[in-house]
Design a protein around this motif. Structure first.
Motif, mmCIF file in Angstrom:
data_model
loop_
_atom_site.group_PDB
_atom_site.id
_atom_site.type_symbol
_atom_site.label_atom_id
_atom_site.label_comp_id
_atom_site.label_asym_id
_atom_site.label_seq_id
_atom_site.Cartn_x
_atom_site.Cartn_y
_atom_site.Cartn_z
ATOM 1 N N ASP A 155 35.008 79.377 38.322
ATOM 2 C CA ASP A 155 34.291 78.642 37.268
ATOM 3 C C ASP A 155 34.028 79.579 36.082
ATOM 4 O O ASP A 155 32.947 80.159 35.956
ATOM 5 C CB ASP A 155 32.979 78.098 37.840
ATOM 6 N N ILE A 156 35.004 79.708 35.224
ATOM 7 C CA ILE A 156 34.876 80.669 34.116
ATOM 8 C C ILE A 156 33.767 80.276 33.137
ATOM 9 O O ILE A 156 32.980 81.129 32.723
ATOM 10 C CB ILE A 156 36.206 80.863 33.367
ATOM 11 N N PRO A 157 33.651 78.981 32.754
ATOM 12 C CA PRO A 157 32.550 78.649 31.830
ATOM 13 C C PRO A 157 31.185 79.065 32.376
ATOM 14 O O PRO A 157 30.321 79.524 31.618
ATOM 15 C CB PRO A 157 32.652 77.130 31.689
ATOM 16 N N ALA A 158 30.996 78.933 33.705
ATOM 17 C CA ALA A 158 29.702 79.333 34.285
ATOM 18 C C ALA A 158 29.489 80.833 34.157
ATOM 19 O O ALA A 158 28.367 81.295 33.913
ATOM 20 C CB ALA A 158 29.635 78.911 35.754
ATOM 21 N N ILE A 159 30.581 81.589 34.326
ATOM 22 C CA ILE A 159 30.480 83.053 34.174
ATOM 23 C C ILE A 159 30.124 83.394 32.728
ATOM 24 O O ILE A 159 29.261 84.223 32.456
ATOM 25 C CB ILE A 159 31.807 83.733 34.583
ATOM 26 N N VAL A 160 30.803 82.712 31.801
ATOM 27 C CA VAL A 160 30.524 82.977 30.383
ATOM 28 C C VAL A 160 29.093 82.538 30.044
ATOM 29 O O VAL A 160 28.376 83.232 29.305
ATOM 30 C CB VAL A 160 31.552 82.260 29.478
ATOM 31 N N ALA A 161 28.668 81.402 30.624
ATOM 32 C CA ALA A 161 27.309 80.911 30.346
ATOM 33 C C ALA A 161 26.248 81.931 30.768
ATOM 34 O O ALA A 161 25.178 82.007 30.156
ATOM 35 C CB ALA A 161 27.073 79.584 31.067
ATOM 36 N N ALA A 162 26.565 82.719 31.799
ATOM 37 C CA ALA A 162 25.614 83.735 32.272
ATOM 38 C C ALA A 162 25.353 84.817 31.226
ATOM 39 O O ALA A 162 24.454 85.637 31.380
ATOM 40 C CB ALA A 162 26.115 84.358 33.567
ATOM 41 N N HIS A 163 26.146 84.837 30.162
ATOM 42 C CA HIS A 163 25.919 85.792 29.067
ATOM 43 C C HIS A 163 24.945 85.247 28.014
ATOM 44 O O HIS A 163 24.655 85.924 27.036
ATOM 45 C CB HIS A 163 27.249 86.160 28.393
ATOM 46 N N HIS A 164 24.472 83.992 28.234
ATOM 47 C CA HIS A 164 23.481 83.370 27.339
ATOM 48 C C HIS A 164 23.944 83.372 25.888
ATOM 49 O O HIS A 164 23.246 83.847 24.996
ATOM 50 C CB HIS A 164 22.122 84.065 27.483
ATOM 51 N N GLU A 167 24.305 74.229 24.347
ATOM 52 C CA GLU A 167 23.828 74.795 23.086
ATOM 53 C C GLU A 167 22.556 75.561 23.371
ATOM 54 O O GLU A 167 21.570 74.980 23.829
ATOM 55 C CB GLU A 167 23.538 73.688 22.078
ATOM 56 N N ASP A 168 22.598 76.863 23.115
ATOM 57 C CA ASP A 168 21.457 77.739 23.423
ATOM 58 C C ASP A 168 20.937 77.491 24.843
ATOM 59 O O ASP A 168 19.724 77.439 25.081
ATOM 60 C CB ASP A 168 20.342 77.542 22.391
ATOM 61 N N GLY A 169 21.844 77.288 25.754
ATOM 62 C CA GLY A 169 21.482 77.167 27.168
ATOM 63 C C GLY A 169 21.222 75.747 27.638
ATOM 64 O O GLY A 169 21.121 75.498 28.841
ATOM 65 N N ASP A 170 21.087 74.786 26.705
ATOM 66 C CA ASP A 170 20.832 73.397 27.105
ATOM 67 C C ASP A 170 22.135 72.701 27.489
ATOM 68 O O ASP A 170 23.020 72.512 26.650
ATOM 69 C CB ASP A 170 20.161 72.611 25.959
ATOM 70 N N PHE A 171 22.209 72.297 28.744
ATOM 71 C CA PHE A 171 23.426 71.670 29.266
ATOM 72 C C PHE A 171 23.384 70.170 29.025
ATOM 73 O O PHE A 171 22.382 69.516 29.303
ATOM 74 C CB PHE A 171 23.518 71.957 30.770
ATOM 75 N N LYS A 172 24.470 69.624 28.489
ATOM 76 C CA LYS A 172 24.574 68.167 28.471
ATOM 77 C C LYS A 172 26.034 67.731 28.578
ATOM 78 O O LYS A 172 26.930 68.327 27.976
ATOM 79 C CB LYS A 172 23.892 67.561 27.248
#
Lengths: 296, 399
Positions: free
Chosen positions: A165-174, A241-246
């Motif tokens: 899950d690459i997007p999740a890994i990238v998301a961990a960089h905030h 967007e800024d951590g808000d998932f939709k």
């Protein structure tokens, strides 16, 4: 900003020449053309070896009408940083610095450079077109190849591991903006690219990109296969967007209606031929659980 | 201005005077104090540059490659395994003809781990298309860095400035720091003909065919082989360019005059020791001692290693009785790289000198003057016994 571009007001500007070297029905052809329409002239591209290298053509003729730097496989994120650093050093504002890489180049060999760029907060847009294997070299498994898929290095039985899950890994960089998109929904991709370039800092868009020759379907079916991946819930379209998932677009509307069974997606492609009924049931269960989480 | 500082600070000062505007680096011993100093210059507002603290050396060179392609004056520094981690990027930077300057504080290569000095790191990178300059002291470090930026952008080839880890990088020595005004007058601004620019879109480093191919106007564009031939020709041409730059530097700063090799007492010598880096200055003590014993002997430091300055080397060595090449690196299973290069350069000469190859100082093994004196004294006595196998100096036990 939640722009909804339609085919009626989509720009007619083209930044990729027709007659390029993409395969017939190539999902990347749609992704690249659409993203570049959204980016426009003031853009510098950074590209590692991938199908896009092939699409762009052979020296001295190039299919892309934007400046592009081809870089070594593992370096895409850092190279984008370097272009941005030079823009700042030379006081050139208003230039989009955009990395365009495949899934192996992003999530396997390129993940360190991507992570570095995201952690440093470099002002770049990174677009990963995910065709779920090393297609350019002849369909070898990647970290992002889904479970059960037969490739030239997962023959007969298919890949036993799950898709990274690459997007999740990238998301961990905030980072300030992250989205998924699909070659089958180009206008959604267009709007997400448009939105991404309004943000400062690292932006990441992960694009599901069907590949007729690598996945085993007719070139005329690219969009249909891409839509099936979304409608079955195997690939969700979302924004952070800024951590808000939709969830966005067709994935958002899928919350309130029954999803297409995953079997119809698997049956439409040769690469899932090794899946038996039990494996399909398991994969359906996994998707149902993921979506129960979205609904929860 | 007179300064007493470490070799790393001499290098950083040269980079600052050259106004590098994109700097990317990853920490590795013994280079690290150089880039620490540069980050300090940038943070203090003394150097207008983008300092990119990358997550690896591979990315350090990626940043330099991309920044240089986009028109910035790019710099990085590394040592040992960091340099090797850059390997594909080094070839890429040279193939893409980017005037990047990199300092390498020379260090041995693992395994086993060593942090101490030898030359195996940069010697192993000699075939990648980078110009390699070896500095002998702090003054040569700062001067070479400034000249390297000039040379790199004139010939569109990246330049490595190499200096001995710890022996030079961490020791303090006096040197002259050139004035900023003088460096600005000496070093032209970097204005590349082609760069990444939305107003003039080019696609750089695309797949290139084995054969030539017409472009969209019907003009024949080079194939891969022509492009590589051009790199080689320009590498050869950079020997003369460096000589011209060195002359300009000498006129402006009063230092220089020996851009390729630096001979000491070689003119009337029968025997000449050849080596690179700080060892060539260390050897001057050895030469002085042996001269007092009546031996006609000199030492020559090779400063430009790639491109290889055969002409200067042949001129300095062809009438000598014997040549002793001392190296802190070797091509395992063969011989020292410098030794092989010098032999090859002297091959067309009549009355070729006897040649001997010595390997020493690997992984920081201490090089004692007394051992050098004894080694050279014995070697000169046995000039007839030319031995191709390198002799290892200072081994202490049977392994």
């Amino acid at each position: 900003m939640n722009q909804k571009t339609s085919i009626l007001n989509l720009t007619e500007d083209e930044w990729v020449n027709p007659g390029n070297r993409a395969c017939a029905g190539c999902g990347l052809g749609i992704v690249y053309r659409t993203a570049l329409k959204a980016l426009g002239k003031n853009t510098i591209l950074v590209v590692p070896p991938s199908c896009l290298t092939v699409l762009q053509g052979l020296y001295p003729i190039a299919a892309t009408k934007l400046p592009c730097l081809n870089v070594v496989f593992a370096s895409t994120g850092a190279a984008a940083t370097g272009v941005r650093a030079a823009m700042r050093a030379r006081k050139k504002d208003g230039v989009n610095v955009v990395a365009f890489a495949g899934d192996g180049g992003t999530g396997d060999i390129g993940i360190q450079a991507l992570s570095g760029a995201c952690e440093r907060g470099d002002d770049i847009l990174y677009i990963c077109y995910d065709n779920e294997a090393y297609m350019n070299t002849g369909v070898q498994r990647s970290g992002t190849t889904p479970q059960g898929v037969v490739t030239t290095t997962t023959p007969i039985h298919g890949k036993s591991q799950v898709k990274k899950d690459i997007p999740a890994i990238v998301a961990a960089h905030h980072i300030p903006y992250l989205a998924t998109a699909s070659a089958a929904y180009p206008l959604d991709l267009y709007d997400k690219v448009k939105k991404a370039i309004t943000k400062k800092g690292p932006k990441y868009i992960h694009v599901h990109t069907p590949c007729p020759s690598g996945w085993g379907f007719e070139p005329s079916q690219t969009v249909k296969i891409g839509k099936l991946a979304v409608k079955t819930g195997l690939f969700a379209l979302y924004e952070m967007e800024d951590g808000d998932f939709k969830l966005t677009g067709p994935s958002l509307s899928a919350l309130s209606k029954p999803r297409t069974p995953v079997k119809s997606y698997f049956d439409a492609q040769q690469r899932f031929a090794s899946l038996d009924e039990e494996a399909i049931a398991q994969l359906q269960h996994q998707v149902d659980q993921t979506w129960a989480g979205y609904m929860g | 201005m007179h300064m007493i500082e470490s070799g790393n600070v001499a290098a950083a000062t040269g980079v600052k005077l050259a106004r590098a505007n994109v700097i990317a680096a990853y920490p590795i011993t013994p280079q690290t104090p150089l880039t620490e100093k540069l980050s300090e210059f940038v943070a203090a507002g003394e150097l207008a540059a983008e300092y990119i603290p990358v997550e690896s050396e591979h990315s350090a060179m990626a940043v330099c490659i991309a920044a240089s392609s986009a028109g910035a004056r790019a710099f990085t520094a590394t040592s040992a395994n960091g340099l090797l981690y850059m390997n594909e990027q080094l070839h890429w930077a040279a193939g893409a003809r980017l005037p990047i300057v990199m300092c390498v504080a020379n260090r041995g290569i693992g395994a086993p781990w060593t942090v101490w000095n030898d030359h195996q790191d940069t010697i192993s990178q000699r075939d990648g298309g980078w110009i390699q300059i070896y500095a002998n002291d702090h003054q040569q470090i700062i001067d070479s860095v400034i000249k390297a930026f000039y040379l790199a952008q004139t010939v569109s080839i990246p330049v490595m400035v190499c200096y001995d880890g710890y022996i030079l990088s961490h020791t303090y020595m006096p040197f002259e720091k050139p004035d900023q005004d003088q460096v600005d007058a000496f070093l032209p601004p970097f204005t590349p003909e082609n760069m990444l620019d939305p107003d003039r879109p080019y696609n750089f480093n695309t797949v290139t065919l084995p054969d030539v191919r017409p472009d969209i106007h019907g003009q024949t564009a080079p194939g891969y082989m022509e492009i590589r031939h051009c790199l080689h020709q320009d590498m050869r041409g950079s020997i003369q360019v460096l000589e011209e730059i060195d002359k300009k530097f000498q006129a402006a700063f009063g230092r220089g005059g020996h851009p390729f090799v630096e001979p000491y007492k070689c003119e009337d010598a029968d025997h000449v020791v050849v080596c690179m880096g700080s060892l060539s200055y260390h050897f001057r003590d050895v030469i002085d001692l042996l001269s007092q014993e009546g031996l006609k002997i000199g030492v020559m430091g090779v400063q430009l290693y790639r491109p290889f300055p055969e002409k200067a080397i042949v001129e300095a060595l062809y009438q000598k009785k014997s040549i002793m090449v001392f190296e802190k690196a070797l091509s395992y299973g063969n011989q020292g790289a410098l030794y092989a290069d010098i032999k090859s350069a002297l091959y067309p000469c009549e009355n070729r000198p006897e040649m001997k190859n010595f390997i020493l100082g690997l992984g920081g093994r201490e090089i004692k003057t007394s051992i050098l004196v004894e080694t050279v004294r014995n070697a000169v006595k046995h000039t007839a016994a030319s031995d191709d196998h390198p002799m290892w100096v200072g081994l202490k036990c049977q392994e």
